[in-house]
Scaffold this motif. Structure first.
Motif, PDB file in Angstrom:
ATOM      1  N   ARG A 197       0.820  -1.234   0.063  1.00  0.00           N
ATOM      2  CA  ARG A 197      -0.044  -0.034  -0.038  1.00  0.00           C
ATOM      3  C   ARG A 197       0.854   1.288  -0.009  1.00  0.00           C
ATOM      4  O   ARG A 197       0.422   2.392  -0.548  1.00  0.00           O
ATOM      5  CB  ARG A 197      -0.835   0.053   1.422  1.00  0.00           C
ATOM      6  CG  ARG A 197      -2.125   1.063   1.111  1.00  0.00           C
ATOM      7  CD  ARG A 197      -3.060   0.789   2.332  1.00  0.00           C
ATOM      8  NE  ARG A 197      -3.581  -0.455   2.563  1.00  0.00           N
ATOM      9  CZ  ARG A 197      -3.168  -1.556   3.356  1.00  0.00           C
ATOM     10  NH1 ARG A 197      -2.409  -1.035   4.256  1.00  0.00           N
ATOM     11  NH2 ARG A 197      -3.945  -2.326   3.584  1.00  0.00           N
ATOM     12  N   ASN A 198       2.114   1.123   0.821  1.00  0.00           N
ATOM     13  CA  ASN A 198       3.010   2.498   0.880  1.00  0.00           C
ATOM     14  C   ASN A 198       3.556   2.715  -0.582  1.00  0.00           C
ATOM     15  O   ASN A 198       3.973   3.677  -0.923  1.00  0.00           O
ATOM     16  CB  ASN A 198       3.909   2.419   1.875  1.00  0.00           C
ATOM     17  CG  ASN A 198       3.508   2.238   3.242  1.00  0.00           C
ATOM     18  OD1 ASN A 198       2.322   3.069   3.400  1.00  0.00           O
ATOM     19  ND2 ASN A 198       3.885   1.513   3.932  1.00  0.00           N
ATOM     20  N   CYS A 199       3.531   1.455  -1.474  1.00  0.00           N
ATOM     21  CA  CYS A 199       4.265   1.674  -2.784  1.00  0.00           C
ATOM     22  C   CYS A 199       3.260   1.816  -3.785  1.00  0.00           C
ATOM     23  O   CYS A 199       3.826   1.954  -4.930  1.00  0.00           O
ATOM     24  CB  CYS A 199       5.061   0.344  -2.881  1.00  0.00           C
ATOM     25  SG  CYS A 199       6.686   0.045  -1.734  1.00  0.00           S
ATOM     26  N   ASN A 200       1.959   2.060  -3.397  1.00  0.00           N
ATOM     27  CA  ASN A 200       1.086   2.276  -4.513  1.00  0.00           C
ATOM     28  C   ASN A 200       0.861   1.081  -5.492  1.00  0.00           C
ATOM     29  O   ASN A 200       0.777   1.000  -6.545  1.00  0.00           O
ATOM     30  CB  ASN A 200       1.216   3.478  -5.220  1.00  0.00           C
ATOM     31  CG  ASN A 200       1.146   4.689  -4.246  1.00  0.00           C
ATOM     32  OD1 ASN A 200       0.157   4.726  -3.450  1.00  0.00           O
ATOM     33  ND2 ASN A 200       2.223   5.783  -4.513  1.00  0.00           N
ATOM     34  N   CYS A 201       1.241  -0.240  -5.042  1.00  0.00           N
ATOM     35  CA  CYS A 201       1.013  -1.404  -5.562  1.00  0.00           C
ATOM     36  C   CYS A 201      -0.267  -2.135  -5.733  1.00  0.00           C
ATOM     37  O   CYS A 201      -0.997  -2.508  -4.558  1.00  0.00           O
ATOM     38  CB  CYS A 201       2.001  -2.319  -5.593  1.00  0.00           C
ATOM     39  SG  CYS A 201       3.639  -1.910  -5.611  1.00  0.00           S
ATOM     40  N   THR A 202      -1.592  -1.813  -6.744  1.00  0.00           N
ATOM     41  CA  THR A 202      -2.667  -2.352  -6.651  1.00  0.00           C
ATOM     42  C   THR A 202      -2.895  -3.558  -7.351  1.00  0.00           C
ATOM     43  O   THR A 202      -4.055  -3.904  -7.579  1.00  0.00           O
ATOM     44  CB  THR A 202      -3.618  -1.074  -7.077  1.00  0.00           C
ATOM     45  OG1 THR A 202      -3.142  -0.593  -8.455  1.00  0.00           O
ATOM     46  CG2 THR A 202      -3.324   0.179  -6.239  1.00  0.00           C
TER      47      THR A 202
END
Length: 397
Positions: A197-202
């Motif tokens: 979530r911190n790395c914006n991996c969706t």
């Protein structure tokens, strides 16, 4: 009187000249004889010296002959190895040159892609599918001229465009923070979910720890459900070697072996996107066809074309036998006919059988030990392939 005196003088002069000429001839003759004798003496001396050296160096000649023979063999081996290297280099150059991408007509490939898209649309209409936007994977079928002698291995190909669609589900296998079957793995799931979530991996939908694989997916039917419930799998590189033994053969059959990534990377999002751009091609010696996924039906035609060209350029260098060993290339879906985009009528005798040696790790070695607790009864050696050899077998007292 005058005349007689003149005659006498002439006679004396002629006699003197004749005597001088005769003396010169004698001297020349003597000198010639001396030279001949000197030459004969030299010839005799050299012949005697050669005889002496031949007698003394008889043993040396035998040794020299042996050395010459050994050197000749070594030189012949070196020349053969150089010839083989030159032939291999020539073959590699030919393989690189013969993939002149002009052999692949881009217009023809685009027409085949449009035909496949049209066929999938008609199939969805005839089957009355619930979801019209359902994507179907597009495969590239490669047929070889000579079946290679190679172990089973998975070849990763990097594509310019990812084959993961927006509706595909991706799962990630991670290691346990606390080891042990009785330990709760929810803490590990929350830890890695926060990290993504911190790395914006969706793109990753679910996280599966190692402990969950051991406890909840230990049976064959459960592994089949796990393969069918997700489209793509990723795995942390630290546990990739341990996880391959737990997943089983279903992941290999469905061509869904997880791609390893580095979870400790600084740019984790780029690492995941880079891994999802890769596609897997299984190389084996069980048949003459190999299949690899190069896209899906919702992609643009130009993107699929670029993926096809990238896979062809990769296969020209890394396929067993190179581009010269490829008979035909076709594209298809799981439910459509295969459409040829490249074929050759090369004679089979002109292509050698490619042999690929396996890359064995350091731990790939034989293990030997005693068969029972009693000493000197039997020693057993077990090979990495599973073969068992019993040695020094003795009967019990």
């Amino acid at each position: 009187m005058v005349t007689t005196r003149k005659i006498i003088k002439k006679h004396v002069r002629s006699s003197k000249v004749r005597s001088a000429q005769s003396t010169k001839k004698v001297k020349n003759h003597i000198n010639n004889n001396k030279k001949l004798q000197d030459e004969k003496n030299k010839i005799n001396q050299t012949s005697e010296a050669l005889k002496r050296t031949s007698k003394s160096s008889g043993k040396d000649n035998v040794q020299n002959k042996r050395k010459i023979a050994s050197h000749a063999k070594a030189i012949s081996k070196i020349t053969e190895s150089r010839k083989r290297k030159r032939e291999d280099n020539i073959n590699n150059e030919e393989n690189l040159d013969c993939i002149d991408l002009n052999d692949l007509s881009e217009e023809h490939v685009l027409q085949c892609i449009s035909v496949i898209n049209h066929l999938t649309e008609e199939q969805l209409k005839n089957n009355n599918a619930l979801f019209d936007d359902e994507n179907q994977p597009i495969f590239m079928q490669v047929t070889c001229i000579r079946v290679p002698k190679t172990p089973k291995r998975c070849m990763r190909i990097l594509l310019p465009h990812s084959i993961v669609s927006s509706s595909d589900e991706v799962a990630l296998f991670v290691g346990d923070l606390q080891k042990g079957r009785r330990k709760d793995y929810e803490a590990t799931v929350e830890h890695y979910a926060d990290l993504l979530r911190n790395c914006n991996c969706t793109k990753i939908k679910t996280i599966i720890p190692m402990n969950q694989v051991k406890t909840e997916y230990d049976q064959y039917e459960l592994k089949r459900k796990l393969v069918g419930s997700y489209d793509h799998f990723l795995v942390d590189g630290k546990i990739a070697g341990h996880l391959s033994h737990l997943l089983g053969k279903e992941f290999y059959k469905k061509r869904k072996l997880p791609t390893s990534i580095r979870m400790h990377s600084k740019d984790l999002k780029h690492e995941i996107d880079y891994a999802l751009r890769k596609t897997a091609m299984q190389i084996h010696s069980c048949g003459d066809t190999h299949i690899v996924q190069i896209g899906h039906t919702s992609m643009e035609r130009k993107q699929i074309l670029e993926n096809i060209l990238a896979t062809c350029s990769y296969l020209s260098k890394n396929y067993p036998g190179g581009w010269a060993n490829i008979r035909s290339i076709r594209i298809k879906t799981s439910s459509s006919l295969s459409l040829p985009i490249y074929t050759t009528l090369k004679n089979k005798c002109l292509v050698k059988v490619p042999i690929v040696q396996p890359k064995r790790p350091k731990a790939y070695r034989n293990v030997s030990g005693e068969l029972t607790t009693i000493k000197n009864v039997a020693s057993v050696t077990v090979t990495p392939e599973g073969d068992i050899h019993i040695e020094n077998e003795k009967s019990l007292p």
